[in-house]
Design an enzyme around this catalytic site. Structure first.
Site, PDB file in Angstrom:
ATOM      1  N   ARG A  46      48.465  42.624  40.648  1.00 21.74           N
ATOM      2  CA  ARG A  46      49.050  42.612  41.982  1.00 21.74           C
ATOM      3  C   ARG A  46      49.742  41.281  42.195  1.00 21.74           C
ATOM      4  O   ARG A  46      49.106  40.236  42.086  1.00 21.74           O
ATOM      5  CB  ARG A  46      47.892  42.778  42.976  1.00 21.74           C
ATOM      6  CG  ARG A  46      48.257  43.323  44.274  1.00 21.74           C
ATOM      7  CD  ARG A  46      47.021  43.705  45.029  1.00 21.74           C
ATOM      8  NE  ARG A  46      46.224  42.578  45.521  1.00 21.74           N
ATOM      9  CZ  ARG A  46      45.546  42.591  46.638  1.00 21.74           C
ATOM     10  NH1 ARG A  46      45.564  43.665  47.412  1.00 21.74           N
ATOM     11  NH2 ARG A  46      44.833  41.567  47.018  1.00 21.74           N
ATOM     12  N   THR A  87      53.931  39.528  47.159  1.00 15.74           N
ATOM     13  CA  THR A  87      54.541  40.784  47.629  1.00 15.74           C
ATOM     14  C   THR A  87      53.528  41.930  47.681  1.00 15.74           C
ATOM     15  O   THR A  87      53.796  42.963  48.281  1.00 15.74           O
ATOM     16  CB  THR A  87      55.663  41.218  46.674  1.00 15.74           C
ATOM     17  OG1 THR A  87      55.066  41.475  45.395  1.00 15.74           O
ATOM     18  CG2 THR A  87      56.721  40.143  46.533  1.00 15.74           C
ATOM     19  N   ASP A 121      37.173  38.966  44.253  1.00 14.86           N
ATOM     20  CA  ASP A 121      38.070  39.376  43.175  1.00 14.86           C
ATOM     21  C   ASP A 121      37.251  40.049  42.070  1.00 14.86           C
ATOM     22  O   ASP A 121      36.454  39.401  41.387  1.00 14.86           O
ATOM     23  CB  ASP A 121      38.802  38.142  42.630  1.00 14.86           C
ATOM     24  CG  ASP A 121      39.848  38.518  41.602  1.00 14.86           C
ATOM     25  OD1 ASP A 121      39.505  39.234  40.631  1.00 14.86           O
ATOM     26  OD2 ASP A 121      41.014  38.118  41.760  1.00 14.86           O
ATOM     27  N   ASP A 136      37.598  38.550  38.489  1.00 14.23           N
ATOM     28  CA  ASP A 136      36.908  37.259  38.358  1.00 14.23           C
ATOM     29  C   ASP A 136      35.387  37.440  38.397  1.00 14.23           C
ATOM     30  O   ASP A 136      34.662  36.803  37.628  1.00 14.23           O
ATOM     31  CB  ASP A 136      37.318  36.311  39.498  1.00 14.23           C
ATOM     32  CG  ASP A 136      38.744  35.808  39.333  1.00 14.23           C
ATOM     33  OD1 ASP A 136      39.380  36.134  38.307  1.00 14.23           O
ATOM     34  OD2 ASP A 136      39.224  35.105  40.238  1.00 14.23           O
TER      35      ASP A 136
HETATM   36  C1  PRP Z   1      42.838  44.220  41.555  1.00 15.23           C
HETATM   37  C2  PRP Z   1      42.088  45.523  41.409  1.00 15.23           C
HETATM   38  C3  PRP Z   1      43.173  46.547  41.557  1.00 15.23           C
HETATM   39  C4  PRP Z   1      44.088  45.904  42.555  1.00 15.23           C
HETATM   40  C5  PRP Z   1      43.845  46.564  43.884  1.00 15.23           C
HETATM   41  O1  PRP Z   1      43.483  43.865  40.396  1.00 15.23           O
HETATM   42  O2  PRP Z   1      41.384  45.620  40.213  1.00 15.23           O
HETATM   43  O3  PRP Z   1      43.842  46.846  40.342  1.00 15.23           O
HETATM   44  O4  PRP Z   1      43.755  44.512  42.615  1.00 15.23           O
HETATM   45  O5  PRP Z   1      44.752  46.118  44.811  1.00 15.23           O
HETATM   46  P1  PRP Z   1      45.823  47.089  45.479  1.00 15.23           P
HETATM   47  O6  PRP Z   1      45.115  48.340  45.866  1.00 15.23           O
HETATM   48  O7  PRP Z   1      46.306  46.304  46.669  1.00 15.23           O
HETATM   49  O8  PRP Z   1      46.916  47.340  44.472  1.00 15.23           O
HETATM   50  P2  PRP Z   1      44.286  42.489  40.263  1.00 15.23           P
HETATM   51  O9  PRP Z   1      45.713  42.685  40.600  1.00 15.23           O
HETATM   52  O10 PRP Z   1      43.561  41.425  41.034  1.00 15.23           O
HETATM   53  O11 PRP Z   1      44.235  42.213  38.700  1.00 15.23           O
HETATM   54  P3  PRP Z   1      42.983  41.785  37.803  1.00 15.23           P
HETATM   55  O12 PRP Z   1      42.048  42.950  37.732  1.00 15.23           O
HETATM   56  O13 PRP Z   1      43.618  41.493  36.481  1.00 15.23           O
HETATM   57  O14 PRP Z   1      42.347  40.574  38.427  1.00 15.23           O
HETATM   58  N1  URA Z   2      41.581  43.053  44.305  1.00 14.34           N
HETATM   59  C1  URA Z   2      40.316  42.570  44.220  1.00 14.34           C
HETATM   60  O1  URA Z   2      39.848  42.208  43.125  1.00 14.34           O
HETATM   61  N2  URA Z   2      39.594  42.501  45.348  1.00 14.34           N
HETATM   62  C2  URA Z   2      40.063  42.895  46.540  1.00 14.34           C
HETATM   63  O2  URA Z   2      39.322  42.818  47.529  1.00 14.34           O
HETATM   64  C3  URA Z   2      41.378  43.382  46.611  1.00 14.34           C
HETATM   65  C4  URA Z   2      42.111  43.460  45.479  1.00 14.34           C
END
Ligand code: PRP
Ligand code: URA
Length: 210
Positions: free
Chosen positions: A106, A110, A202, A205
């Protein structure tokens, strides 16, 4: 499980306890990983309760009897990174599932979901695909994943997630009303940075580097 229309919400004391464990900001990686793994198993059991099966004859050491085999090719589609933690537990339940990794992150400014890894089109589409991602926040990532699976030719898609905000559920249901959504928790809202509240922070993380 509580079901309203095509939204299925886990309703089990163990699931609620596991969710509380991982919401706790003091929970370490080991606990978060174990709970994510087991919650994914619980969701998968619910999401597969109506799988097509066929009757087969089985020779036991004593006699012939009737049994069943699953009559569908199942594919797990973990959204990198956070969805990875849901894969192993599900493979313990159904070790024959194919796994197709989909890399999305994400853009924090944006909030658009950006694709960085996709090998779907190198293979024949599966009969049923399970999108695995712990967090359904704005719904942007889930909708991109669903779109990729549909363009690949998958006819049946199910979404499995741990925490969702109402905003994400609304967007996924509106853009893809054919996709049933299986969740462990439906949380209150998104904060100003579009994080799920109360959520767990997160999810990538918390499992891998926090
Ligand atoms: C997180 C999560 C989803 C997304 C959800 O991933 O695992 O894929 O955010 O958010 P949305 O519904 O607003 O699209 P992230 O982009 O943080 O990537 P990561 O798992 O690599 O940390
Ligand atoms: N992605 C995450 O990992 N946590 C949230 O709460 C939203 C998006």
């Amino acid at each position: 499980m509580k079901t309203t229309s095509h939204i299925h919400l886990l309703d089990h004391p163990l699931a609620n306890a596991f969710l509380s464990d991982i919401r706790d900001k003091h929970a370490g990686r080991a606990v978060v990983r174990q709970r994510v793994r087991v919650l994914a198993q619980m969701l998968f059991l619910e999401a597969t309760s109506n799988l097509p099966s066929r009757v087969v004859r089985v020779a036991t050491p004593l006699t012939m009897t009737c049994g069943t085999h699953i009559n569908a090719d199942l594919g797990l589609v973990p959204i990198l990174r956070a969805g990875l933690g849901m894969v192993d537990g599900i493979l313990e339940l159904w070790s024959d599932a194919r796994v197709f990794h989909l890399g999305l992150y994400r853009n924090e400014q944006t909030l658009e979901a950006i694709e960085y890894y996709n090998k779907l089109h190198h293979h024949k589409p599966v009969d049923i695909a399970f999108i695995l991602d712990p967090m359904l926040a704005t719904g942007g990532s889930a909708c991109v994943a669903a779109q990729r699976l549909k363009s690949w030719g998958v006819k049946h898609i199910k979404y499995l997630g741990l925490f969702a905000a109402p905003e994400g559920v609304k967007r996924l249901s509106t853009e893809h009303p054919d996709i049933p959504i299986y969740l462990s928790a439906l949380d209150s809202h998104l904060n100003s940075r579009s994080y799920i509240v109360p959520g767990l922070g997160d999810a990538g993380d918390r499992q891998f580097s926090g």
